[in-house]
Every structure is written in structure tokens, then in C-alpha cells.
Scaffold this active site. Structure first.
Site, mmCIF file in Angstrom:
data_model
loop_
_atom_site.group_PDB
_atom_site.id
_atom_site.type_symbol
_atom_site.label_atom_id
_atom_site.label_comp_id
_atom_site.label_asym_id
_atom_site.label_seq_id
_atom_site.Cartn_x
_atom_site.Cartn_y
_atom_site.Cartn_z
ATOM 1 N N CYS A 156 0.735 -1.135 -0.155
ATOM 2 C CA CYS A 156 0.113 -0.096 0.070
ATOM 3 C C CYS A 156 1.110 1.176 -0.007
ATOM 4 O O CYS A 156 1.586 1.736 0.905
ATOM 5 C CB CYS A 156 -0.935 0.054 1.270
ATOM 6 S SG CYS A 156 -2.060 1.373 1.357
ATOM 7 N N CYS B 163 -0.400 4.009 2.312
ATOM 8 C CA CYS B 163 -0.118 3.652 3.675
ATOM 9 C C CYS B 163 1.351 4.043 3.996
ATOM 10 O O CYS B 163 1.746 4.694 5.020
ATOM 11 C CB CYS B 163 -0.486 2.291 4.119
ATOM 12 S SG CYS B 163 -2.129 1.543 3.568
ATOM 13 N N ASP B 164 2.267 3.461 3.211
ATOM 14 C CA ASP B 164 3.772 3.512 3.797
ATOM 15 C C ASP B 164 4.493 4.247 2.809
ATOM 16 O O ASP B 164 5.651 4.353 2.976
ATOM 17 C CB ASP B 164 4.121 2.019 3.486
ATOM 18 C CG ASP B 164 3.307 1.096 4.597
ATOM 19 O OD1 ASP B 164 2.845 1.756 5.615
ATOM 20 O OD2 ASP B 164 3.077 -0.052 4.160
#
Ligand code: NAP
Length: 315
Positions: free
Chosen positions: A134, A137-138
Site C-alpha cells: 500500500c 499507507c507506507d
């Protein structure tokens, strides 16, 4: 109808737990079914910095633990069971699990989706420690680091463009010599100075002790293997895997309408094509699969389930 729940929620990730919270708070007799343990995909997420308010102890497990505590405080039952069959057409829905049978006036499907894995040694051990599925997300954790994106579809190329905002360099590793992604997206990647390509290659192994330190690629044409090592100063690099997702909806095949990829179409109120059956979170057809959108879906689904029950079960 003593043994009939108002709402049974299948799945206990952020969508399922939020549906449980709203249903419990509405004083509905609510059961949340979880397959293994609560949490869904985010329990493997080291840090969640894009969920509003997730500042102190912003890890996936900690966020889920707080959600579980909140759900339980409203008297929601939680049961661990694997559902193998469902009967959804009738007014009372029946879910058949390995450990028991559950009856409900309404069902909320929140079974999520799983990223397809590479299946390479080291991948699972280093997930959340350099291996990610992701970019939203990261990506920000790789500010000024090198990252490798695996895959050649729309997701891989679009997410690589996104990652190029943070990373020093993004290399797309694709198993063929041409991308599958739409031409317009491809053009953007080819014109991006930070994005490079490795063709005809697959990941054979992910290496590292507690954090990604290297990766072995195998050229599918020549069979040649190449080891990529982390820059000495960086000590690590990111491996973002974008080779497709698998919605966890197998159980509902032939029971509710699924799209060609297995996701559940709903209307804005999370209603599926079956009366009294709602879907929430990543298993649903939607444009952004994140904790914040999953929790929103869960809240809407539970509120709509309450309305559905009011209309259909009041004496
Ligand atoms: P996808 O289109 O199925 O592409 C998956 C990519 O991963 C392909 O390039 C495939 O290679 C590769 N791949 C699959 N298994 C692999 C493996 N085991 N090892 C290495 N590579 C592997 O998946 P997606 O990119 O996630 O897209 C899913 C759907 O969402 C598509 O319909 C896509 O069009 C849509 N989508 C649209 C947008 C947009 O319109 N903006 C954005 C994202 C996604 P091959 O090419 O060799 O098969």
C-alpha cells in the site's frame, strides 16, 4: 425470536468493527464474526499515520485493539468461526460456520480483500519491514529512499507515480517486457525522471534481518539471477508489491451479485442486491480502500441495517 441476531457482521477489520460499534450503540443484538483474529489487513501495518486522530501509538494492532474495546463496551458479541455457507434470500438469514449456525435479520459483509502475494521466500517475514502492499499507507516512510514496485498493471504504475513524490528513485520490476497499465498512465511513468524499469524479471527472494536489506531478481528470459542490495548509507529500501488484489468473497458467489473481479457492488447506502444484506469495506466496489473509508462504510451499513429492521420487523 430469541436466537436471532438483529445484525451479524461477517469480518472484523475496521469496516466490520465499526459496523459492530454502530449496531451495538443502536442497541441492536449484534454479533461480529471473525475468522482468525480481529483486525483484517491493518494488523500487519506497522504505522497508520493517515487515519485521523491516529497520532499516539499509531500502529495497526493498537488501533484495532482500541476498536475492539469500544465495540465490546456496547455489548456486541464476538465469535471466532469460519463461515462455510450462507442462506441470504429469506427474511431470516442463516450463516453456517464450522462451530455453529447463526441467524440474523440483517447481514453486513465486511470480509475485506487481500493483496496477491509474490510467494517469494522472505516476503511474509519482512511485510511491514520494507515490504508493503500500500503506497498510500507506507509511501511517506520512504522519503529519499529507493523503492521497487513489483507489477505492470494500473495499480503498479499509478502507485509508482505516487511513490516518486517521496522516494529518491522508483524502479518498476515487471515480469514481461511491456506494461499492462493504460497507455496514458504508462506515458506519465516513462516521462518521470525518477522512475526506472527492470523488464522480464520476477522476485525470487526478499532478504533481510528484521528489515529489507536485499532482493534477488530472476530474469525470465535468460534465467540470470541478480541480487539488489540496499545502499550502504540507507541500509534498506522499499519493495511495494502491486500484482492485484483478491476480494474475500468466495463464500458469497452465487448468493449475492459480485462484479467480474469478485467485488460486491452496493449503492451509496451499502445495500447489495439482496434485501437485508449490506457490504462494507475493501470487499466492496469502491475507489479508495483505506481504513478511513472502511470505517465510514461500516457506520453507514449498520445505520441502514437498523432502518431495514425497523421497516421489516416491527410488529
Ligand atoms: P492487474 O491489472 O491484474 O495487474 C496485475 C499486474 O501484476 C500485471 O502486470 C501482472 O503481470 C502482474 N502480476 C500478476 N501476478 C504476478 C506475479 N505472481 N508476479 C509478478 N507479477 C505479477 O491488477 P491491478 O493493477 O491491481 O489492477 C486491478 C484492476 O483495477 C484492473 O482492472 C485495473 O485496470 C483497475 N485499476 C484501475 C485504475 C485506474 O483506472 N486509474 C487504477 C488501479 C487499478 P502481467 O501483466 O504479466 O499479467
Amino acid at each position: 425470536m430469541e436466537n436471532v441476531y438483529d445484525v451479524v457482521v461477517v469480518g472484523s477489520g475496521p469496516a466490520g468493527l465499526t459496523a459492530g460499534l454502530y449496531a451495538g450503540r443502536a442497541r441492536m443484538k449484534t454479533l461480529v464474526l471473525e475468522k482468525e483474529k480481529a483486525g483484517g489487513q491493518i494488523v500487519t501495518t506497522e504505522e497508520i499515520e493517515n487515519y485521523p486522530g491516529s497520532v499516539k501509538d499509531p500502529t495497526g494492532p493498537s488501533l484495532i485493539a482500541r476498536m475492539v474495546e469500544q465495540v465490546e463496551s456496547f455489548g456486541v458479541e464476538r465469535v471466532t468461526d469460519t463461515i462455510n455457507d450462507v442462506e441470504l434470500e429469506g427474511k431470516i438469514k442463516v450463516l453456517k460456520g464450522e462451530n455453529g449456525e447463526y441467524k440474523a435479520k440483517s447481514v453486513i459483509v465486511a470480509t475485506g480483500a487481500k493483496p496477491r502475494l509474490l510467494g517469494a521466500p522472505g516476503e511474509k517475514e519482512l511485510t511491514g519491514k520494507g515490504v508493503s502492499y500500500c503506497a498510500t499507507c507506507d509511501g511517506a516512510f520512504f522519503e529519499d529512499f529507493e523503492v521497487y514496485s513489483i507489477g505492470g498493471g494500473d495499480t503498479a504504475v499509478e502507485e509508482s507515480l505516487f511513490l516518486s513524490k517521496f522516494a529518491r528513485k522508483v524502479t518498476i520490476v515487471h515480469r514481461r517486457d511491456e506494461l499492462r497499465a493504460a497507455k496514458s498512465i504508462q506515458e506519465k511513468a516513462f516521462n518521470n525522471d525518477k522512475i526506472d524499469f527492470i523488464w522480464n524479471s520476477e522476485v525470487k527472494e526478499v532478504k533481510g534481518d528484521g528489515i529489507v536489506e536485499g532482493m534477488v531478481l530472476r530474469n525470465r528470459e535468460t534465467g540470470e539471477e541478480t541480487e539488489i542490495k540496499a545502499d550502504e548509507e540507507d541500509g534498506t529500501f522499499g519493495i511495494f508489491v502491486f500484482i492485484g488484489y483478491i476480494p474475500q468473497t468466495e463464500l458469497f458467489k452465487g448468493k449475492i451479485t459480485l462484479d467480474e473481479r469478485g467485488y460486491i457492488p452496493t449503492d451509496d447506502n451499502m445495500k447489495t442486491n439482496i434485501d437485508g444484506v449490506f457490504a462494507a469495506g475493501d470487499c466492496r466496489v469502491k475507489s479508495l480502500r483505506q481504513v478511513v473509508t472502511a470505517t465510514a462504510d461500516g457506520a453507514i451499513a449498520a445505520t441502514q441495517a437498523e432502518k431495514y429492521i425497523e421497516h421489516n420487523f416491527s410488529e
